[in-house]
Design a protein around this motif. Sequence first.
Motif, mmCIF file in Angstrom:
data_model
loop_
_atom_site.group_PDB
_atom_site.id
_atom_site.type_symbol
_atom_site.label_atom_id
_atom_site.label_comp_id
_atom_site.label_asym_id
_atom_site.label_seq_id
_atom_site.Cartn_x
_atom_site.Cartn_y
_atom_site.Cartn_z
ATOM 1 N N VAL A 196 0.864 -1.184 0.000
ATOM 2 C CA VAL A 196 0.000 0.000 0.000
ATOM 3 C C VAL A 196 0.899 1.233 0.000
ATOM 4 N N VAL A 197 0.679 2.129 -0.952
ATOM 5 C CA VAL A 197 1.450 3.363 -1.056
ATOM 6 C C VAL A 197 0.492 4.535 -0.862
ATOM 7 N N VAL A 198 0.763 5.358 0.136
ATOM 8 C CA VAL A 198 -0.074 6.517 0.444
ATOM 9 C C VAL A 198 0.702 7.767 0.055
ATOM 10 N N ILE A 199 0.156 8.559 -0.862
ATOM 11 C CA ILE A 199 0.822 9.759 -1.373
ATOM 12 C C ILE A 199 0.024 10.970 -0.934
ATOM 13 N N LEU A 220 -3.750 4.202 9.529
ATOM 14 C CA LEU A 220 -2.503 3.818 8.869
ATOM 15 C C LEU A 220 -1.836 2.668 9.606
ATOM 16 N N ARG A 221 -1.911 2.674 10.935
ATOM 17 C CA ARG A 221 -1.316 1.581 11.717
ATOM 18 C C ARG A 221 -2.039 0.263 11.436
ATOM 19 N N ARG A 222 -3.354 0.312 11.307
ATOM 20 C CA ARG A 222 -4.109 -0.905 11.003
ATOM 21 C C ARG A 222 -3.727 -1.458 9.631
ATOM 22 N N LEU A 223 -3.506 -0.588 8.677
ATOM 23 C CA LEU A 223 -3.071 -1.039 7.350
ATOM 24 C C LEU A 223 -1.702 -1.703 7.420
ATOM 25 N N GLN A 228 2.509 -4.205 3.641
ATOM 26 C CA GLN A 228 3.653 -3.304 3.639
ATOM 27 C C GLN A 228 3.150 -1.933 3.211
ATOM 28 N N VAL A 229 3.534 -0.900 3.936
ATOM 29 C CA VAL A 229 3.014 0.441 3.678
ATOM 30 C C VAL A 229 4.175 1.398 3.443
ATOM 31 N N LEU A 230 4.079 2.152 2.356
ATOM 32 C CA LEU A 230 5.032 3.215 2.052
ATOM 33 C C LEU A 230 4.278 4.531 2.045
ATOM 34 N N ARG A 289 5.514 5.772 14.106
ATOM 35 C CA ARG A 289 4.699 4.985 15.046
ATOM 36 C C ARG A 289 3.757 4.039 14.311
ATOM 37 N N SER A 290 3.338 4.427 13.117
ATOM 38 C CA SER A 290 2.405 3.600 12.356
ATOM 39 C C SER A 290 3.078 2.387 11.733
#
Length: 329
Positions: A196-199, A220-223, A228-230, A289-290
């Motif tokens: 998952v990429v959040v822009i 965001l922490r739940r995701l 994998q989150v960027l 933290r997320s």
Amino acid sequence: MRRRAAPVLPEPTLADLTPDQRLRRLELTVTRRLDGLLHGQYQGLLPGPGSEAAGSREYRPGEDEVRRMDWAVTARTTVPHVREVDADRELTTWLLVDASPSMEYGTATLDKRELAVAAVAAVGFLTAGIGNRLGAQVLAPDGLRRFPARGGRTHLLGLLRALLAAPRAADASPASPTLADGLAGVQRTAARRGLVVVISDFLDGLPDEPDAAPPWEAALRRLAVRHQVLAVEVTDPRELELPDVGLVTLVDPETGRHREVWTGDPNLRERYAQAAAAQRDQVRQALRRSGAAHLALRTDRDWGADIVRHVHAQRRLAAAPAGSRGGAA
């Protein structure tokens, strides 16, 4: 007879080009700048496979990591095998693109929304591959626009064309979806583990108290627990410091509120820079933290070089022994 030199015409800006012309220029820029990275696997974008087990296959010397050896299968078959994961065969990448009014701002070569589209293109080309799919959700003032996860270059170019041709946002209304709403929407859609990429500029709902958590942090922490989150943070230099240009009118793009300030006051400029630095640090701490990896892009910097540096750093991190790895940056 003296020959008259031909006039030198200025290079057209992005605003002067049609969406298709802008798309061609963007594709050429991304593929040129990221050419050395486009042959790698998606693990170069973030460290570690982060995927679910999906059987074993024979070990390929020089290609597979020894730490992924499947010793039970190796002992049973007497042929070296490695554990295979779903992401090795197929990766689904979900993008959440912030198109709220604060992303319309820019004082350099690009505005923040154009830089966000460039980041989408980079992620799309870096994660492209046989069987891989790319989906997106665009957070706009009039709602959350969804693009289903599909594979292929045609799908990626269609997504980029839609982002480039989208009308500019008006002032947000109280009913406009928030960044937390967008993150929750991605979590509902992305059922299978992936990337998952959040822009975004991540300014949505930042509290005045520096130690308080932003309203999007929990989502965001739940995701990050499942995927994998960027987090790609997009900023402009004028959000970080004020120039000495006399009387200016500052506008909050999210609320439309106006305020006139005298930038000739050095104390005012210093307080502004301190407040802006504290705000960006608040965002960085919340992202850390997320559990999300963090890539910072600025409209006045070479975004291609920043992405290349990030990918190289993540590949070094992925190749390092597990005990020597730190947190994602």
